[in-house]
Write a protein that holds these residues in place. Structure first.
Motif, mmCIF file in Angstrom:
data_model
loop_
_atom_site.group_PDB
_atom_site.id
_atom_site.type_symbol
_atom_site.label_atom_id
_atom_site.label_comp_id
_atom_site.label_asym_id
_atom_site.label_seq_id
_atom_site.Cartn_x
_atom_site.Cartn_y
_atom_site.Cartn_z
ATOM 1 N N SER A 66 6.200 17.263 4.911
ATOM 2 C CA SER A 66 6.122 15.935 4.615
ATOM 3 C C SER A 66 4.531 15.578 4.232
ATOM 4 O O SER A 66 3.723 16.166 4.747
ATOM 5 C CB SER A 66 6.380 15.012 5.696
ATOM 6 O OG SER A 66 5.793 13.690 5.455
ATOM 7 N N SER A 67 4.206 14.599 3.440
ATOM 8 C CA SER A 67 2.891 14.250 3.031
ATOM 9 C C SER A 67 2.101 13.760 4.220
ATOM 10 O O SER A 67 0.755 13.961 4.498
ATOM 11 C CB SER A 67 2.716 13.158 2.031
ATOM 12 O OG SER A 67 3.554 12.128 2.378
ATOM 13 N N GLU A 68 2.849 13.372 5.235
ATOM 14 C CA GLU A 68 1.915 13.023 6.719
ATOM 15 C C GLU A 68 1.451 14.358 7.232
ATOM 16 O O GLU A 68 0.644 14.166 8.106
ATOM 17 C CB GLU A 68 3.043 12.245 7.562
ATOM 18 C CG GLU A 68 4.102 12.780 8.201
ATOM 19 C CD GLU A 68 4.874 12.123 8.936
ATOM 20 O OE1 GLU A 68 4.704 12.162 10.481
ATOM 21 O OE2 GLU A 68 5.902 11.570 8.644
ATOM 22 N N ASP A 69 2.147 15.312 6.714
ATOM 23 C CA ASP A 69 1.531 16.713 7.675
ATOM 24 C C ASP A 69 0.117 17.064 7.124
ATOM 25 O O ASP A 69 -0.555 17.956 7.702
ATOM 26 C CB ASP A 69 2.203 17.904 7.128
ATOM 27 C CG ASP A 69 3.610 17.406 7.873
ATOM 28 O OD1 ASP A 69 4.070 16.990 8.706
ATOM 29 O OD2 ASP A 69 4.796 18.220 7.164
ATOM 30 N N PRO A 102 3.364 7.035 9.441
ATOM 31 C CA PRO A 102 4.002 6.501 10.577
ATOM 32 C C PRO A 102 2.849 6.471 11.664
ATOM 33 O O PRO A 102 2.929 5.679 12.595
ATOM 34 C CB PRO A 102 5.035 7.406 11.148
ATOM 35 C CG PRO A 102 4.752 8.616 10.391
ATOM 36 C CD PRO A 102 3.890 8.336 8.911
ATOM 37 N N GLU A 103 1.998 7.242 11.671
ATOM 38 C CA GLU A 103 0.948 7.174 12.719
ATOM 39 C C GLU A 103 -0.334 6.788 12.523
ATOM 40 O O GLU A 103 -1.246 6.450 13.122
ATOM 41 C CB GLU A 103 0.784 8.620 13.367
ATOM 42 C CG GLU A 103 1.807 8.953 14.330
ATOM 43 C CD GLU A 103 1.968 10.521 14.753
ATOM 44 O OE1 GLU A 103 0.722 11.025 14.770
ATOM 45 O OE2 GLU A 103 2.855 11.031 14.981
ATOM 46 N N LYS A 104 -0.815 6.742 11.274
ATOM 47 C CA LYS A 104 -2.327 6.583 10.829
ATOM 48 C C LYS A 104 -2.330 6.066 9.256
ATOM 49 O O LYS A 104 -1.338 6.577 8.266
ATOM 50 C CB LYS A 104 -2.970 7.689 11.008
ATOM 51 C CG LYS A 104 -2.563 8.765 10.311
ATOM 52 C CD LYS A 104 -3.421 10.093 11.331
ATOM 53 C CE LYS A 104 -2.665 11.457 10.804
ATOM 54 N NZ LYS A 104 -2.662 12.645 11.585
ATOM 55 N N LYS A 105 -3.232 5.573 8.902
ATOM 56 C CA LYS A 105 -3.503 5.169 7.503
ATOM 57 C C LYS A 105 -4.837 6.217 7.352
ATOM 58 O O LYS A 105 -5.925 6.175 7.965
ATOM 59 C CB LYS A 105 -3.946 3.711 7.185
ATOM 60 C CG LYS A 105 -4.237 3.430 5.711
ATOM 61 C CD LYS A 105 -4.618 2.060 5.493
ATOM 62 C CE LYS A 105 -5.211 1.969 3.786
ATOM 63 N NZ LYS A 105 -5.696 0.900 3.715
ATOM 64 N N LYS A 130 -1.795 11.059 -7.308
ATOM 65 C CA LYS A 130 -2.255 12.404 -6.694
ATOM 66 C C LYS A 130 -1.341 13.012 -5.676
ATOM 67 O O LYS A 130 -1.290 14.159 -5.459
ATOM 68 C CB LYS A 130 -3.712 12.098 -5.959
ATOM 69 C CG LYS A 130 -4.716 11.578 -7.130
ATOM 70 C CD LYS A 130 -6.326 11.488 -6.607
ATOM 71 C CE LYS A 130 -6.627 10.116 -6.027
ATOM 72 N NZ LYS A 130 -7.990 10.091 -5.805
ATOM 73 N N ALA A 131 -0.807 12.091 -4.742
ATOM 74 C CA ALA A 131 -0.076 12.457 -3.677
ATOM 75 C C ALA A 131 1.167 13.275 -3.987
ATOM 76 O O ALA A 131 1.713 14.187 -3.559
ATOM 77 C CB ALA A 131 0.153 11.297 -2.479
ATOM 78 N N VAL A 132 1.755 12.495 -5.093
ATOM 79 C CA VAL A 132 3.224 13.078 -5.571
ATOM 80 C C VAL A 132 2.803 14.322 -6.281
ATOM 81 O O VAL A 132 3.616 15.606 -5.989
ATOM 82 C CB VAL A 132 3.960 12.178 -6.634
ATOM 83 C CG1 VAL A 132 5.035 12.936 -7.359
ATOM 84 C CG2 VAL A 132 4.344 11.163 -5.703
ATOM 85 N N ALA A 133 1.967 14.613 -7.033
ATOM 86 C CA ALA A 133 1.463 15.820 -7.341
ATOM 87 C C ALA A 133 1.073 17.009 -6.562
ATOM 88 O O ALA A 133 1.430 18.129 -6.634
ATOM 89 C CB ALA A 133 0.335 15.806 -8.562
ATOM 90 N N GLU A 171 0.941 -1.184 -0.104
ATOM 91 C CA GLU A 171 -0.006 -0.097 0.022
ATOM 92 C C GLU A 171 0.751 1.416 -0.039
ATOM 93 O O GLU A 171 2.011 1.205 0.572
ATOM 94 C CB GLU A 171 -0.980 -0.121 1.385
ATOM 95 C CG GLU A 171 -1.837 -1.168 1.161
ATOM 96 C CD GLU A 171 -3.006 -1.015 0.401
ATOM 97 O OE1 GLU A 171 -3.134 -1.594 -0.769
ATOM 98 O OE2 GLU A 171 -3.992 -0.032 0.821
ATOM 99 N N PRO A 172 0.279 2.397 -0.573
ATOM 100 C CA PRO A 172 1.154 3.457 -0.761
ATOM 101 C C PRO A 172 1.500 4.252 0.564
ATOM 102 O O PRO A 172 0.618 4.153 1.414
ATOM 103 C CB PRO A 172 0.401 4.463 -1.449
ATOM 104 C CG PRO A 172 -1.033 4.115 -1.486
ATOM 105 C CD PRO A 172 -0.845 2.412 -1.309
ATOM 106 N N LYS A 173 2.510 4.602 0.825
ATOM 107 C CA LYS A 173 3.004 5.198 2.387
ATOM 108 C C LYS A 173 3.379 6.727 2.029
ATOM 109 O O LYS A 173 3.794 7.252 0.891
ATOM 110 C CB LYS A 173 4.442 4.504 2.639
ATOM 111 C CG LYS A 173 4.112 3.175 3.085
ATOM 112 C CD LYS A 173 5.282 2.468 3.570
ATOM 113 C CE LYS A 173 4.986 1.243 4.233
ATOM 114 N NZ LYS A 173 4.755 0.281 3.151
ATOM 115 N N THR A 174 3.224 7.428 3.202
ATOM 116 C CA THR A 174 3.820 8.859 3.197
ATOM 117 C C THR A 174 5.297 9.079 3.066
ATOM 118 O O THR A 174 5.843 9.842 2.133
ATOM 119 C CB THR A 174 3.401 9.435 4.437
ATOM 120 O OG1 THR A 174 4.099 8.637 5.367
ATOM 121 C CG2 THR A 174 2.023 9.608 4.589
ATOM 122 N N SER A 175 6.307 8.035 3.329
ATOM 123 C CA SER A 175 7.698 8.089 3.224
ATOM 124 C C SER A 175 7.641 7.847 1.761
ATOM 125 O O SER A 175 8.673 8.620 1.178
ATOM 126 C CB SER A 175 8.336 6.908 4.107
ATOM 127 O OG SER A 175 7.712 5.717 3.849
#
Lengths: 359, 359
Positions: A118-121, A157-160, A107-110, A70-74
């Motif tokens: 970071s995307s996790e933000d 790291p903290e949530k999906k 979508k996330a990279v764009a 599954e895609p990850k923020t990292s």
């Protein structure tokens, strides 16, 4: 009451072979000859005829991505960083080719190419500082609805949790059912069931209104045609499942998913279980909440002789269960949609543990 | 084969009472305090509670419009000219509130405020020089699909034909079923039947693909629920008819309307017959082309005891017939969709005259 001002995908092409219009579509979106288009492509297409049909000019780049996880923020952050390092200019756009994982990554990279940190933000609702770069979604398997949705679901790291925002939806979608030719049976089934399951969750939910209902009903009708009607040709079946996925994604506009998604997020977070099969593993045990839907689901599993994995939770520790339960119970809107404001009277940690133990 | 890159309405709000979110929605779209929003409003709302809910600031202007006649190119040009004369700055946007006539006028005025010449210059496909101003559609009666379509149908000196372009669709639609409260029975029926009829035309047409089919089928299902299911509440019925109209409009994306629309365009052009009732007058005589659809239609006419006008063509001259026949036969894509490339083997001027004479 405040209703969402829902952002729809503003451009869509549908048709067998329509992938070949991609070049014409993106040409006018190139910001400069030093600003590449970045193609994120499922690595099952490496060396395939489809790879050769990707329209590459100037410094455009293809990045193959393995979608077994599954895609990850990292992962999103690393992709963004490597693109920024390689190119002096901001890319002209990002094009995702693949299933839900590739849709969400594109979508996330764009988004992250145009937002700091970071995307996790940004996991949550409406947290972005800037719009995304131009981005195009080209699904090669049907069911997730990620091609039309307002979210990109990432494991951090903290949530999906998704990056839910008005900037998340694709600027352009190309729906070419021919690209779904040759998907293996299990994957076809699990991903199609993602659509079936989120329609059941949406249509039986407390958030539903007539807008979402009309899309959800049509999507479910199409799922039934595809999975129960033996008389469709393979072409027709691919066409209709692609539309089922599209309408299923739209049906979430004023609705939500429910128990299956809330629980499968827990499985994915802890065990990395992929979304489609995770939903199937959970849904198989949800007669209590979706009696009719689960009955039909079991018939489809039998018809296609698909294996639903069992025993995933057999050797988990107490800590593992606590993690899954905590992730799952954190999905408040999903539980509220499924069971109403008082959902905690039905769903306790003990109840969830008992349910997970059967899976 | 080249598939249309279809422009969808990029923003939509749905919900009873959602009209009250209009102020919040348009505020960020104001280009300056001297650039007004122009509200084109059906004059049935003059002095109504709805009028008082229109959010007016600075030099915003409401223009009431009588929708007893179909929208004309001369009317669009005159509206554009009067707005340009009254205001130094280009407006911030145009907001249409009403039925199909007001939807089409709002789209056309937004286009013509930013394009030179007369609107009749742009009747056809993809002829615009510039984009339209920001424009918002707020339907108050359901069925036309004009809230979601890529056209604005205008009667010009030479033809009744749409301005079909990627700039035509609204930037924003507000779907508030409560606004349809109190529509008179006949008008509700004629306009709802516009939806029913274009779904029948689209679903039986030769242009159809799975994208358009899925929308058309859902729209037709909803029409059947609304017009045949006695158990819906008035609220539910308004909700569902609004969605039927929305999906019906979408169903034309990769499809077309057919015989009823081609012939009713002739009636409208010559006699000014309004679109909804014109379609009903024609469709009532189309058993030959749409046997099942016409049978159902007649049942609905009986159920609601709606009068379908007759004898419109009783006193027409040969020249009148020739005009209608020429306008109708000019609608080539409609005939092709209905009957295939060889449509002229079935539809001759004599055949059309015979059909018109019965109406």
């Amino acid at each position: 009451m405040n209703f969402k001002n829902f952002p729809m995908v503003p451009r869509v092409v549908f048709g067998r072979g329509s992938f070949d219009q991609l070049e014409e579509i993106i040409t006018s979106k190139r910001t400069s000859t030093s600003s590449p288009f970045i193609f994120l492509v499922d690595d099952v297409f490496k060396g395939s005829p489809l790879e050769k049909r990707i329209p590459l000019y100037h410094n455009d780049k293809v990045i193959f991505i393995n979608s077994d996880v599954e895609p990850k923020t990292s992962q999103v952050d690393a992709l963004r960083d490597s693109i920024k390092e390689e190119f002096d200019a901001l890319p002209s756009g990002v094009i995702g080719i693949g299933g839900g994982t590739l849709m969400d990554l594109a979508k996330a990279v764009a988004i992250m190419l145009n937002n700091p940190g970071s995307s996790e933000d940004y996991q949550g609702w409406d947290l972005l500082k800037n719009p995304a770069l131009y981005h195009v979604g080209i699904p090669t398997i049907s069911g997730t609805g990620a091609e039309v949705s307002r979210t990109t679901v990432l494991t951090g790291p903290e949530k999906k949790l998704g990056i839910n925002s008005d900037h998340t939806p694709f600027d352009q979608v190309v729906l070419d059912p021919d690209l779904c030719t040759g998907v293996p049976l299990n994957q076809w089934f699990y991903t199609g069931m993602d659509c079936y399951i989120h329609c059941i969750e949406s249509l039986t939910g407390t958030y539903l209104n007539a807008f979402s209902q009309s899309y959800g009903e049509k999507s479910l009708d199409l799922c039934n045609e595809v999975f129960f009607n033996g008389s469709l040709s393979e072409d027709e079946s691919r066409d209709k499942l692609m539309m089922a996925s599209w309408h299923g994604g739209m049906s979430i506009a004023y609705s939500q998913v429910g128990v299956a998604h809330a629980m499968s997020y827990g499985l994915s977070y802890l065990l990395g279980t992929r979304h489609g099969v995770g939903n199937c593993i959970v849904f198989d045990h949800l007669e209590e909440f979706y009696p009719e839907g689960v009955k039909q689901f079991k018939k489809m599993v039998d018809k296609y002789e698909v294996e639903i994995p069992k025993g995933l939770c057999a050797n988990l520790t107490d800590d593992d269960f606590d993690t899954m339960i905590s992730v799952s119970m954190g999905m408040v809107p999903l539980w509220e949609n499924a069971l109403g404001k008082d959902w905690k009277q039905v769903i306790t940690p003990q109840k969830l543990r008992g349910m997970y133990e059967k899976m």
